[in-house]
Scaffold this motif. Structure first.
Motif, PDB file in Angstrom:
ATOM      1  N   PHE A 172     -29.413   4.602   0.639  1.00  0.00           N
ATOM      2  CA  PHE A 172     -28.231   4.897  -0.173  1.00  0.00           C
ATOM      3  C   PHE A 172     -27.042   5.201   0.729  1.00  0.00           C
ATOM      4  O   PHE A 172     -27.185   5.651   1.868  1.00  0.00           O
ATOM      5  N   GLY A 173     -25.880   4.940   0.205  1.00  0.00           N
ATOM      6  CA  GLY A 173     -24.650   5.156   0.961  1.00  0.00           C
ATOM      7  C   GLY A 173     -23.502   4.464   0.266  1.00  0.00           C
ATOM      8  O   GLY A 173     -23.705   3.666  -0.648  1.00  0.00           O
ATOM      9  N   PHE A 186     -17.361  23.281   2.442  1.00  0.00           N
ATOM     10  CA  PHE A 186     -17.505  23.034   3.875  1.00  0.00           C
ATOM     11  C   PHE A 186     -17.985  21.610   4.177  1.00  0.00           C
ATOM     12  O   PHE A 186     -18.129  21.244   5.331  1.00  0.00           O
ATOM     13  N   ILE A 187     -18.243  20.822   3.119  1.00  0.00           N
ATOM     14  CA  ILE A 187     -18.685  19.442   3.307  1.00  0.00           C
ATOM     15  C   ILE A 187     -17.538  18.523   2.947  1.00  0.00           C
ATOM     16  O   ILE A 187     -17.056  18.522   1.816  1.00  0.00           O
ATOM     17  N   SER A 188     -17.088  17.735   3.920  1.00  0.00           N
ATOM     18  CA  SER A 188     -15.986  16.806   3.668  1.00  0.00           C
ATOM     19  C   SER A 188     -16.510  15.591   2.910  1.00  0.00           C
ATOM     20  O   SER A 188     -17.526  15.004   3.277  1.00  0.00           O
ATOM     21  N   ASP A 189     -15.825  15.205   1.838  1.00  0.00           N
ATOM     22  CA  ASP A 189     -16.167  14.042   1.039  1.00  0.00           C
ATOM     23  C   ASP A 189     -17.641  14.061   0.614  1.00  0.00           C
ATOM     24  O   ASP A 189     -18.412  13.161   0.969  1.00  0.00           O
ATOM     25  N   PRO A 190     -18.078  15.094  -0.116  1.00  0.00           N
ATOM     26  CA  PRO A 190     -19.492  15.200  -0.487  1.00  0.00           C
ATOM     27  C   PRO A 190     -19.927  14.100  -1.452  1.00  0.00           C
ATOM     28  O   PRO A 190     -19.246  13.811  -2.434  1.00  0.00           O
ATOM     29  N   LYS A 191     -21.056  13.471  -1.162  1.00  0.00           N
ATOM     30  CA  LYS A 191     -21.626  12.432  -2.025  1.00  0.00           C
ATOM     31  C   LYS A 191     -23.128  12.641  -2.120  1.00  0.00           C
ATOM     32  O   LYS A 191     -23.745  13.219  -1.231  1.00  0.00           O
ATOM     33  N   LYS A 192     -23.697  12.165  -3.211  1.00  0.00           N
ATOM     34  CA  LYS A 192     -25.147  12.225  -3.366  1.00  0.00           C
ATOM     35  C   LYS A 192     -25.616  10.919  -4.000  1.00  0.00           C
ATOM     36  O   LYS A 192     -24.841  10.227  -4.664  1.00  0.00           O
TER      37      LYS A 192
END
Length: 341
Positions: free
Chosen positions: A132-133, A284-290
């Motif tokens: 994934f990405g 604290f997470i830049s551009d968070p994705k899951k």
């Protein structure tokens, strides 16, 4: 057509007929063996029409689903299951037997030494590997490389088998296969002939394509199934929170089918997945994705790989979840290394 490769004067590898190599030990029992156990040939034909071609696959179905097959009563299903239990063992085995069974697992090279080391040798058969990405992170490029490397003989870290490719986003490019085949010293035409391709347009079409694979895999030596991507059509065909529960149920059924294919025919399943924004990812997470698909998809896959863009053509791959690989380990790899060099 496919089994192994031979070197010619031009240092090119070509596919050799399957009959030219020794027969491998059968990994599954054909459904036809039920006839020897007293099952009517007509009932066996009904099972095949429903996409069940092996006794192993039959034992992966519930009796409720089998009675849903037209012409099979509860009494017939009971008799069929009893006959199948005499042919295949689906009960307890010892840890030593489980370890021996693991020896049939093949690790297929990704074409990148660094990525192979991260994966403990490559993409393994009998399991689902999810990548994934975000877009342009290298997921589909790796899929194209695996289309070729799977056809390498096992002594060259290949799978010595054919490839099935289910495309839900229109990303498969046969012309991309040609330079990759040349990189591995293989005949591009023969490589393309050993890839079966289907374009899926709805989630129902996608599931039906999986059902049709059983017939092909029971007759020909497939070692890889690619689904690119597994979630795309579900995100289109189901909209809003009102349909979320139904979507997840249908997604779970498809993932269950993929798991059964992987284990029934000892093929590697490589599927790509999209990502969604994660508002709860933290400041604290830049551009968070899951990864999309939620817990249903997370629990179904064996190995989860996270791809993201690095500097320039660099791509970073991280083992996000795996039962036998270190989670925190990450590597930086060049996209061009996988597909061109």
């Amino acid at each position: 057509m496919i089994a192994t490769l031979k070197s010619e004067e031009q240092s090119q590898l070509q596919l050799v007929e399957r009959e030219d190599i020794d027969d491998e030990e059968d990994l599954f029992e054909a459904i036809d063996k039920l006839i020897n156990q007293g099952i009517n040939a007509g009932d066996v034909k009904k099972l095949q029409d429903a996409g069940i071609y092996t006794c192993n696959g039959l034992m992966m179905h519930t009796k409720k689903s089998l009675t849903g097959i037209k012409g099979l009563s509860e009494a017939k299903v009971e008799k069929i299951c009893e006959a199948a239990e005499k042919i295949v063992n689906f009960g307890y085995i010892t840890g030593s037997d489980a370890l021996l069974k693991r020896k049939s697992v093949i690790k297929i090279t990704t074409g990148s030494q660094a990525l192979d080391e991260l994966l403990g040798g490559g993409i393994e058969t009998g399991a689902i590997t999810e990548a994934f990405g975000e877009f342009r992170s290298g997921k589909t490029q790796l899929a194209h490389t695996l289309c070729v490397s799977t056809q390498l003989p096992t002594n060259m870290r290949g799978g010595n088998g054919k490839v099935a490719f289910i495309d839900t986003e229109g990303t498969f490019r046969p012309d991309r296969i040609v330079p990759i085949a040349e990189r591995f010293g293989m005949d591009a035409g023969a490589v393309l002939d050993n890839i079966i391709y289907a374009r899926a347009y709805t989630y129902e079409h996608q599931y039906n394509l999986l059902l049709g694979l059983a017939a092909k895999m029971s007759e020909e030596p497939f070692k890889l199934l690619i689904v690119d991507s597994v979630i795309a059509l579900f995100r289109v065909d189901f909209t809003g929170r009102g349909e979320l529960a139904d979507r997840q149920q249908k997604l779970g059924q498809m993932l269950s089918r993929l798991t059964k294919i992987a284990e029934e025919f000892n093929v590697a399943v490589y599927m790509t997945n999209q990502v969604i924004a994660d508002p709860g990812g933290g400041v604290f997470i830049s551009d968070p994705k899951k990864p999309a698909g939620g817990h249903v998809l997370a629990h179904a896959v064996t190995i989860r790989l996270m791809f993201r863009k690095g500097k320039g053509e660099q791509r970073v791959c991280k083992v996000f979840d795996a039962p036998n690989l270190p989670e925190a380990e990450a590597i930086s790899l060049n996209l061009l290394v996988i597909v061109l060099i």
